[in-house]
Design an enzyme around this catalytic site. Structure first.
Site: not given
Ligand SMILES: NC(=O)c1ccc[n+]([C@@H]2O[C@H](COP(=O)([O-])OP(=O)(O)OC[C@H]3O[C@@H](n4cnc5c(N)ncnc54)[C@H](OP(=O)(O)O)[C@@H]3O)[C@@H](O)[C@H]2O)c1
Length: 286
Positions: A65, A211, A215
């Site tokens: 990251y 999470p 969609g």
């Molecule tokens: N193992 C793997 O291959 C893998 C892959 C991807 C991710 N991860 C891990 O999983 C974690 C979560 O996944 P992710 O970051 O892909 O997806 P996520 O948590 O599903 O989505 C984050 C996105 O949602 C927005 N968001 C978050 N809270 C919000 C809210 N209350 N209202 C509106 N928008 C919101 C964020 O934008 P803002 O910044 O504007 O809030 C960001 O664009 C990552 O941080 C990472 O640690 C692991």
């Protein structure tokens, strides 16, 4: 390893590390494309401080990251670390540019990656070290054996795996004690249901990434939007509450770059969905 029970607000990761069932994903605190410094590094550090102040004690990151940026910011913002903070990091991906994630599961790379994370996080041992993604060029057994070796040397306390099939989970378990699996899982992508179920049986944690992806379900007038309205909550909070209610093994790690979103996401732990609402969401994406 017993589960802490449905609805419980902590999970004993690896049997000995109690974490709240809502963690924080630190992937979004870097620059665009998860590449380079964030636009405002001081704001990113304030966000991390707020994460800990709010009582979150599981932070998920990875050497990739940034690369390195997320781990460096965590160390700068949070050292000396609170005693109960569990930093989970990962290795096994290279970074060649924004949005590019080539895999390298070779034992040599995993050792180098783990030692780099130890240096950046300024830790003697990493509480939870996760293999980021199986590398088709390297037999999975070899990658996992490399983590076992690092564990035997005391550099890793617990081993987790990520982006795995049921078969890969069982392969890894033959080599090392696996305490967590991190796979994509949300309202519209339940393809890892079999892996989640196995985690439940084994009493190990399942960390769903992405999470919020919901969609069409989240569109105005859709089921998520309607149910959220009834709870004076946001669709994102309902998506998280659905995950928490779905399995006692579930430990979501929602990511954000904003304090406002962080606080909103944490409040999802208080959203109690009824049996009817859970059933509606359960069937909604079929
Ligand atoms: N193992 C793997 O291959 C893998 C892959 C991807 C991710 N991860 C891990 O999983 C974690 C979560 O996944 P992710 O970051 O892909 O997806 P996520 O948590 O599903 O989505 C984050 C996105 O949602 C927005 N968001 C978050 N809270 C919000 C809210 N209350 N209202 C509106 N928008 C919101 C964020 O934008 P803002 O910044 O504007 O809030 C960001 O664009 C990552 O941080 C990472 O640690 C692991």
């Amino acid at each position: 390893m017993p589960l802490t029970g449905p609805g419980a607000d902590t999970f004993a990761l690896g049997g000995d590390l109690d974490v709240r069932r809502l963690g924080f994903g630190a992937m979004r605190i870097t620059g665009e494309g998860i590449w380079g410094e964030p636009p405002d590094p001081e704001a990113a550090k304030s966000l991390l401080k707020r994460v800990v102040e709010l009582g979150i004690n599981l932070i998920d990151t990875a050497d990739s990251y940034g690369p390195e940026v997320s781990e460096e910011l965590i160390a700068e913002a949070l050292r000396p670390y609170p005693d109960d903070l569990l930093i989970a990091t990962k290795g096994g991906l290279l970074r060649t540019g924004p949005g590019q994630w080539p895999r390298d599961g070779s034992p040599e790379h995993l050792r180098e990656a783990c030692e780099g994370s130890l240096r950046r996080l300024e830790l003697d041992a990493i509480d939870l070290y996760q293999h980021h993604s199986p590398d088709p060029k390297v037999p999975y057994e070899r990658s996992i054996a490399a983590l076992k070796e690092l564990q035997d040397e005391g550099k890793i306390r617990h081993v987790g795996i990520s982006n795995v099939s049921l078969e890969e989970l069982e392969t890894a378990r033959e080599i090392v004690e696996v305490v967590s699996v991190q796979n994509r899982f949300n309202l519209t992508d339940r393809s890892s249901q079999d892996v989640l179920q196995r985690c439940e049986e084994l009493g190990i944690a399942f960390l769903p990434w992405a999470p919020f992806s919901a969609g069409e379900l989240a569109e105005p007038g859709g089921p998520l939007d309607r149910i959220a309205g009834g709870h004076d909550a946001s669709p994102g909070q309902v998506a998280l509450a659905w995950l928490l209610a779905r399995s006692a093994a579930m430990v979501p790690i929602p990511g954000t770059s904003s304090v406002e979103h962080l606080e909103e996401n944490l409040a999802a732990a208080d959203v109690q969905l009824s049996e009817d609402e859970l059933a509606e969401l359960e069937g909604a994406a079929d």
